[in-house]
Design a protein around this motif. Structure first.
Motif, short mmCIF file in Angstrom:
data_model
loop_
_atom_site.label_atom_id
_atom_site.label_comp_id
_atom_site.label_asym_id
_atom_site.label_seq_id
_atom_site.Cartn_x
_atom_site.Cartn_y
_atom_site.Cartn_z
N UNK A 18 -24.58 -94.38 79.51
CA UNK A 18 -24.00 -93.29 80.28
C UNK A 18 -24.00 -93.63 81.76
N UNK A 19 -22.97 -93.17 82.48
CA UNK A 19 -22.99 -93.32 83.93
C UNK A 19 -23.98 -92.30 84.49
N UNK A 20 -24.36 -92.43 85.76
CA UNK A 20 -25.36 -91.50 86.31
C UNK A 20 -25.00 -90.02 86.20
N UNK A 21 -23.75 -89.68 86.35
CA UNK A 21 -23.35 -88.27 86.24
C UNK A 21 -23.53 -87.75 84.82
N UNK A 22 -23.13 -88.56 83.86
CA UNK A 22 -23.30 -88.17 82.46
C UNK A 22 -24.79 -88.06 82.11
N UNK A 23 -25.57 -89.03 82.57
CA UNK A 23 -27.01 -89.03 82.31
C UNK A 23 -27.65 -87.79 82.93
N UNK A 24 -27.22 -87.43 84.14
CA UNK A 24 -27.75 -86.23 84.80
C UNK A 24 -27.43 -85.00 83.97
N UNK A 25 -26.19 -84.88 83.50
CA UNK A 25 -25.81 -83.73 82.68
C UNK A 25 -26.70 -83.62 81.44
N UNK A 77 -31.06 -92.90 92.57
CA UNK A 77 -31.32 -94.32 92.79
C UNK A 77 -30.35 -95.18 91.98
N UNK A 78 -30.16 -94.83 90.72
CA UNK A 78 -29.24 -95.58 89.85
C UNK A 78 -27.81 -95.51 90.37
N UNK A 83 -26.19 -98.70 88.81
CA UNK A 83 -26.72 -98.82 87.45
C UNK A 83 -26.14 -97.76 86.53
N UNK A 84 -26.18 -98.06 85.25
CA UNK A 84 -25.87 -97.09 84.21
C UNK A 84 -27.16 -96.80 83.46
N UNK A 85 -27.11 -95.85 82.56
CA UNK A 85 -28.28 -95.46 81.77
C UNK A 85 -28.03 -95.76 80.30
N UNK A 86 -28.98 -96.42 79.68
CA UNK A 86 -28.98 -96.55 78.23
C UNK A 86 -30.05 -95.58 77.74
N UNK A 87 -29.62 -94.59 76.98
CA UNK A 87 -30.53 -93.55 76.53
C UNK A 87 -30.57 -93.53 75.01
#
Length: 99
Positions: A18-25, A77-78, A83-87
């Motif tokens: 996920x991109x940072x915005x998606x990860x935040x959501x 920070x990401x 950076x992207x997020x792998x969740x």
């Protein structure tokens, strides 16, 4: 015929990049829901038992608020560093009997 109940289960709740915005959501929304859940439990306990101690709930709410702050900082920070997020999030569920 006898039926059996499965007492343990795993649910893959989140999986992906996920991109940072998606990860935040996803992450902030989950943490906020959990904070609200505990706030409602605390309110209910106070309404039912005026002298009931809500120390555990107060502590849990504070822990979750810190986790929310840390998650927001990580997301900022990401985003700033590209950076992207792998969740990967799996929830373990187990049925237990009240005694």
């Amino acid at each position: 015929m006898e039926t059996t109940t499965k007492t343990k289960q795993s649910v893959k709740l989140i999986e992906g990049t996920f991109n940072p915005s998606e990860a935040a959501d996803i992450l902030i929304s989950m943490i906020s829901k959990k904070i609200n859940f505990h706030k409602l439990q605390r309110l209910s306990a106070l309404e039912q038992y005026c002298d009931d101690s809500t120390v555990y709930l107060d502590d849990r709410i504070e822990q979750l608020k810190k986790a929310e702050e840390n998650t927001k900082a990580l997301i900022i920070n990401a985003r700033n560093q590209g950076y992207q997020f792998k969740i990967n999030g799996t929830i373990e569920i187990e049925l237990i009997k009240d005694n």
